[in-house]
Design a protein around this motif. Structure first.
Motif, PDB file in Angstrom:
ATOM      1  N   HIS A  51       0.835  -1.203   0.000  1.00 51.53           N
ATOM      2  CA  HIS A  51       0.000   0.000   0.000  1.00 51.53           C
ATOM      3  C   HIS A  51       0.871   1.254   0.000  1.00 51.53           C
ATOM      4  O   HIS A  51       0.625   2.202  -0.762  1.00 51.53           O
ATOM      5  CB  HIS A  51      -0.913  -0.022   1.227  1.00 51.53           C
ATOM      6  CG  HIS A  51      -1.763   1.199   1.388  1.00 51.53           C
ATOM      7  ND1 HIS A  51      -2.949   1.384   0.711  1.00 51.53           N
ATOM      8  CD2 HIS A  51      -1.589   2.323   2.135  1.00 51.53           C
ATOM      9  CE1 HIS A  51      -3.475   2.558   1.029  1.00 51.53           C
ATOM     10  NE2 HIS A  51      -2.674   3.150   1.896  1.00 51.53           N
ATOM     11  N   THR A  52       1.895   1.275   0.851  1.00 52.68           N
ATOM     12  CA  THR A  52       2.786   2.428   0.924  1.00 52.68           C
ATOM     13  C   THR A  52       3.624   2.551  -0.343  1.00 52.68           C
ATOM     14  O   THR A  52       3.819   3.662  -0.865  1.00 52.68           O
ATOM     15  CB  THR A  52       3.701   2.307   2.150  1.00 52.68           C
ATOM     16  OG1 THR A  52       2.892   2.284   3.330  1.00 52.68           O
ATOM     17  CG2 THR A  52       4.681   3.461   2.225  1.00 52.68           C
ATOM     18  N   LEU A  53       4.124   1.443  -0.841  1.00 57.48           N
ATOM     19  CA  LEU A  53       4.938   1.455  -2.064  1.00 57.48           C
ATOM     20  C   LEU A  53       4.167   2.047  -3.231  1.00 57.48           C
ATOM     21  O   LEU A  53       4.668   2.916  -3.963  1.00 57.48           O
ATOM     22  CB  LEU A  53       5.384   0.030  -2.400  1.00 57.48           C
ATOM     23  CG  LEU A  53       6.131  -0.153  -3.730  1.00 57.48           C
ATOM     24  CD1 LEU A  53       7.478   0.546  -3.678  1.00 57.48           C
ATOM     25  CD2 LEU A  53       6.321  -1.645  -4.038  1.00 57.48           C
ATOM     26  N   VAL A  54       2.921   1.616  -3.412  1.00 60.51           N
ATOM     27  CA  VAL A  54       2.107   2.085  -4.534  1.00 60.51           C
ATOM     28  C   VAL A  54       1.776   3.566  -4.373  1.00 60.51           C
ATOM     29  O   VAL A  54       1.857   4.338  -5.338  1.00 60.51           O
ATOM     30  CB  VAL A  54       0.819   1.241  -4.637  1.00 60.51           C
ATOM     31  CG1 VAL A  54      -0.166   1.856  -5.619  1.00 60.51           C
ATOM     32  CG2 VAL A  54       1.160  -0.190  -5.054  1.00 60.51           C
ATOM     33  N   SER A  55       1.419   3.988  -3.166  1.00 61.00           N
ATOM     34  CA  SER A  55       1.077   5.386  -2.947  1.00 61.00           C
ATOM     35  C   SER A  55       2.283   6.293  -3.126  1.00 61.00           C
ATOM     36  O   SER A  55       2.172   7.401  -3.667  1.00 61.00           O
ATOM     37  CB  SER A  55       0.490   5.562  -1.537  1.00 61.00           C
ATOM     38  OG  SER A  55      -0.719   4.840  -1.394  1.00 61.00           O
ATOM     39  N   THR A  56       3.450   5.838  -2.698  1.00 60.99           N
ATOM     40  CA  THR A  56       4.664   6.633  -2.857  1.00 60.99           C
ATOM     41  C   THR A  56       5.019   6.783  -4.327  1.00 60.99           C
ATOM     42  O   THR A  56       5.358   7.881  -4.798  1.00 60.99           O
ATOM     43  CB  THR A  56       5.825   5.989  -2.084  1.00 60.99           C
ATOM     44  OG1 THR A  56       5.481   5.885  -0.698  1.00 60.99           O
ATOM     45  CG2 THR A  56       7.095   6.813  -2.224  1.00 60.99           C
ATOM     46  N   ALA A  57       4.946   5.684  -5.072  1.00 59.82           N
ATOM     47  CA  ALA A  57       5.269   5.735  -6.499  1.00 59.82           C
ATOM     48  C   ALA A  57       4.318   6.648  -7.261  1.00 59.82           C
ATOM     49  O   ALA A  57       4.696   7.273  -8.248  1.00 59.82           O
ATOM     50  CB  ALA A  57       5.234   4.318  -7.085  1.00 59.82           C
ATOM     51  N   LEU A  58       3.082   6.736  -6.803  1.00 56.64           N
ATOM     52  CA  LEU A  58       2.092   7.602  -7.432  1.00 56.64           C
ATOM     53  C   LEU A  58       2.576   9.048  -7.456  1.00 56.64           C
ATOM     54  O   LEU A  58       2.421   9.754  -8.463  1.00 56.64           O
ATOM     55  CB  LEU A  58       0.777   7.487  -6.663  1.00 56.64           C
ATOM     56  CG  LEU A  58      -0.391   8.367  -7.091  1.00 56.64           C
ATOM     57  CD1 LEU A  58      -0.889   7.946  -8.471  1.00 56.64           C
ATOM     58  CD2 LEU A  58      -1.521   8.266  -6.068  1.00 56.64           C
ATOM     59  N   TYR A  59       3.180   9.501  -6.369  1.00 57.68           N
ATOM     60  CA  TYR A  59       3.677  10.874  -6.273  1.00 57.68           C
ATOM     61  C   TYR A  59       5.070  11.037  -6.877  1.00 57.68           C
ATOM     62  O   TYR A  59       5.533  12.161  -7.044  1.00 57.68           O
ATOM     63  CB  TYR A  59       3.706  11.322  -4.818  1.00 57.68           C
ATOM     64  CG  TYR A  59       2.349  11.572  -4.218  1.00 57.68           C
ATOM     65  CD1 TYR A  59       1.792  12.847  -4.227  1.00 57.68           C
ATOM     66  CD2 TYR A  59       1.606  10.549  -3.645  1.00 57.68           C
ATOM     67  CE1 TYR A  59       0.535  13.094  -3.669  1.00 57.68           C
ATOM     68  CE2 TYR A  59       0.357  10.777  -3.084  1.00 57.68           C
ATOM     69  CZ  TYR A  59      -0.173  12.046  -3.105  1.00 57.68           C
ATOM     70  OH  TYR A  59      -1.425  12.282  -2.555  1.00 57.68           O
ATOM     71  N   ASP A  60       5.735   9.926  -7.160  1.00 53.83           N
ATOM     72  CA  ASP A  60       7.104   9.983  -7.679  1.00 53.83           C
ATOM     73  C   ASP A  60       7.160   9.733  -9.179  1.00 53.83           C
ATOM     74  O   ASP A  60       8.132   9.157  -9.692  1.00 53.83           O
ATOM     75  CB  ASP A  60       7.971   8.943  -6.958  1.00 53.83           C
ATOM     76  CG  ASP A  60       8.255   9.323  -5.515  1.00 53.83           C
ATOM     77  OD1 ASP A  60       8.014  10.488  -5.158  1.00 53.83           O
ATOM     78  OD2 ASP A  60       8.721   8.455  -4.747  1.00 53.83           O
ATOM     79  N   GLN A  61       6.132  10.146  -9.898  1.00 51.67           N
ATOM     80  CA  GLN A  61       6.117   9.912 -11.342  1.00 51.67           C
ATOM     81  C   GLN A  61       7.260  10.623 -12.054  1.00 51.67           C
ATOM     82  O   GLN A  61       7.620  10.255 -13.180  1.00 51.67           O
ATOM     83  CB  GLN A  61       4.775  10.343 -11.931  1.00 51.67           C
ATOM     84  CG  GLN A  61       3.608   9.474 -11.501  1.00 51.67           C
ATOM     85  CD  GLN A  61       2.308   9.831 -12.197  1.00 51.67           C
ATOM     86  OE1 GLN A  61       2.299  10.323 -13.321  1.00 51.67           O
ATOM     87  NE2 GLN A  61       1.188   9.590 -11.543  1.00 51.67           N
ATOM     88  N   ASP A  62       7.852  11.629 -11.424  1.00 46.85           N
ATOM     89  CA  ASP A  62       8.973  12.321 -12.041  1.00 46.85           C
ATOM     90  C   ASP A  62      10.227  11.455 -12.104  1.00 46.85           C
ATOM     91  O   ASP A  62      11.184  11.798 -12.801  1.00 46.85           O
ATOM     92  CB  ASP A  62       9.280  13.615 -11.282  1.00 46.85           C
ATOM     93  CG  ASP A  62       9.520  13.390  -9.798  1.00 46.85           C
ATOM     94  OD1 ASP A  62       8.855  12.526  -9.210  1.00 46.85           O
ATOM     95  OD2 ASP A  62      10.382  14.084  -9.228  1.00 46.85           O
ATOM     96  N   SER A  63      10.233  10.330 -11.380  1.00 51.30           N
ATOM     97  CA  SER A  63      11.413   9.457 -11.390  1.00 51.30           C
ATOM     98  C   SER A  63      11.378   8.438 -12.526  1.00 51.30           C
ATOM     99  O   SER A  63      12.327   7.672 -12.691  1.00 51.30           O
ATOM    100  CB  SER A  63      11.524   8.720 -10.050  1.00 51.30           C
ATOM    101  OG  SER A  63      10.440   7.813  -9.880  1.00 51.30           O
ATOM    102  N   ILE A  64      10.304   8.434 -13.319  1.00 51.79           N
ATOM    103  CA  ILE A  64      10.139   7.451 -14.386  1.00 51.79           C
ATOM    104  C   ILE A  64      10.521   8.074 -15.725  1.00 51.79           C
ATOM    105  O   ILE A  64      10.028   9.137 -16.092  1.00 51.79           O
ATOM    106  CB  ILE A  64       8.675   6.954 -14.453  1.00 51.79           C
ATOM    107  CG1 ILE A  64       8.264   6.338 -13.110  1.00 51.79           C
ATOM    108  CG2 ILE A  64       8.483   5.951 -15.579  1.00 51.79           C
ATOM    109  CD1 ILE A  64       9.061   5.128 -12.708  1.00 51.79           C
TER     110      ILE A  64
END
Length: 432
Positions: A51-64
């Protein structure tokens, strides 16, 4: 006991010999004054929950860098059917090698002058038409419906144009200059009529869905599926927007937590599992759908949480453009009383965000509070909805539809419950 003490003392007598045979950089750990360090396993980093991993990645789209890579951490079973496959397919066709842009076939969209959710869905519809016709979709940089209604001039960073690129990643690696020089470029200026009509989704994906899910799929389902996939592609956050929205999310004073004791500090990130998201769409939407009061949302919330006590806590995140909805929501915990013995808790917790609000049209909000600033606040509310585990909404609102769609593409929470509290006639067949 004597046996254990004897062997422990014997082990301690060997320390000098052991230390001499071990690399010096490990000695501080092994020669600690606390003998228990000899027997205890090395500390392990706390494993991040999915749950935390997915939510964090959601806000970190600039890293892709490559959009298909974003989906590597998502569980396919929690996504809409064929999500990883179709997102890669769209990305590859919209992003050819630079030399392939020369002489390419293009569809240039003027977008649509409407609320942000509606505008995204229209552009997604145009994307389907472009791909059906083996074209690449691009924005018309001089059209207000393609971005300037929602962003300050030059995106507040001296950009030569003001399109949705102010907030989202470009639709393509090809540029509008390529479209201007191409002998095969067409334009679309209205929302519904497209140069290459298609039935709900590009033909290839209608067939793939039937291969995957079997015959009997309705046109309404296929259309809803494509709107979700196309919106998710159109709305990929660019680096600046991702950083801005992430910073807004981490502003502790902006995030409000309401309990029976009143306002308390410390909204967690992400919102814990079991939180129910609700977007109460009011404003000017009454001319298109029946507005639903907060009380109706809360009735559905109490039914959902009391019938599923092992999963849901009595926690809800509520967003709305209507200030009175947020004010009323903040007082709900003080008057809360469980309606059934099976209710999971006697404490209701409401999460809200302190952003500018006025109960009117999106354009009045944009003009009064600043275009780019207000759009960033809207995107923040969307992202926080996607941190939730279940949702209550009115799909007659394009923004509520986006919540329903993106939870199945940007995050793998499609198996979560979505409770519709609006009129079925408000959103059936998407109205167009």
């Amino acid at each position: 006991m004597r046996f254990l003490i004897h062997h422990l003392l014997y082990a301690l007598t060997l320390l000098p010999q052991i230390s001499a045979e071990i690399p010096s950089h490990t000695l501080p750990l092994l020669t600690s004054q606390d003998p228990s360090n000899l027997l205890a396993p090395p500390p392990q980093p706390k494993k991040q929950s999915h749950h935390t991993l997915v939510s964090t990645a959601l806000y970190d789209q600039d890293s892709i860098d490559s959009w298909p890579d974003y989906f590597d951490h998502l569980d396919e079973d929690g996504l809409a059917p064929l999500t990883k496959e179709v997102q890669k397919w769209i990305w590859e066709r919209q992003n050819p090698k630079e030399e392939e842009c020369e002489g390419g076939r293009f569809l240039v969209t003027d977008g649509w002058a409407s609320g942000l959710g509606s505008a995204v869905h229209v552009i997604g519809h145009h994307l389907g038409s472009a791909l059906e016709d083996s074209r690449i979709l691009l924005y018309n940089p001089s059209s207000s419906g393609a971005g300037s209604l929602y962003a300050d001039p030059g995106c507040n960073r001296s950009s030569p144009t003001t399109t949705f690129d102010c907030f989202f990643r470009p639709l393509s690696t090809c540029s509008h200059a390529h479209a201007l020089s191409s002998p095969d470029t067409t334009h679309v200026k209205t929302s519904h009529a497209v140069p290459r009509p298609y039935n709900g989704a590009p033909t290839y994906w209608r067939e793939r869905l039937r291969e995957e899910l079997g015959e009997g799929l309705t046109d309404a389902f296929i259309k809803y599926w494509w709107r979700a996939q196309s919106a998710a592609y159109v709305m990929r956050l660019n680096g600046e927007t991702a950083r801005e929205v992430r910073a807004l999310r981490m502003e502790e004073k902006r995030q409000k937590v309401w309990t029976r004791e009143g306002e308390v500090s410390g909204m967690p990130f992400p919102l814990p599992g079991g939180v129910v998201g609700m977007h109460v769409r009011h404003g000017d939407k009454g001319h298109e759908m029946n507005l639903v009061p907060l009380e109706t949302f809360m009735q559905a919330f109490h039914t959902l949480t009391s019938q599923n006590p092992l999963h849901f806590r009595s926690h809800a995140f509520i967003s709305s453009e209507n200030p009175s909805v947020i004010a009323s929501a903040s007082h709900l915990p003080t008057a809360f009383a469980p309606s059934t013995p099976a209710f999971p808790t006697t404490n209701l917790v409401i999460y809200t965000t302190d952003i500018p609000r006025i109960n009117t049209s999106p354009f009045e909000q944009l003009n009064r509070f600043g275009k780019s600033r207000m759009t960033h606040f809207w995107l923040l509310q969307m992202m926080m909805q996607l941190e939730c585990s279940a949702w209550i909404g009115t799909r007659g609102s394009n923004w509520n539809r986006l919540v329903d769609e993106l939870r199945c593409v940007w995050v793998d929470r499609c198996a979560g419950v979505y409770v519709e509290v609006g009129s079925k006639g408000d959103w059936g067949e998407y109205n167009w």
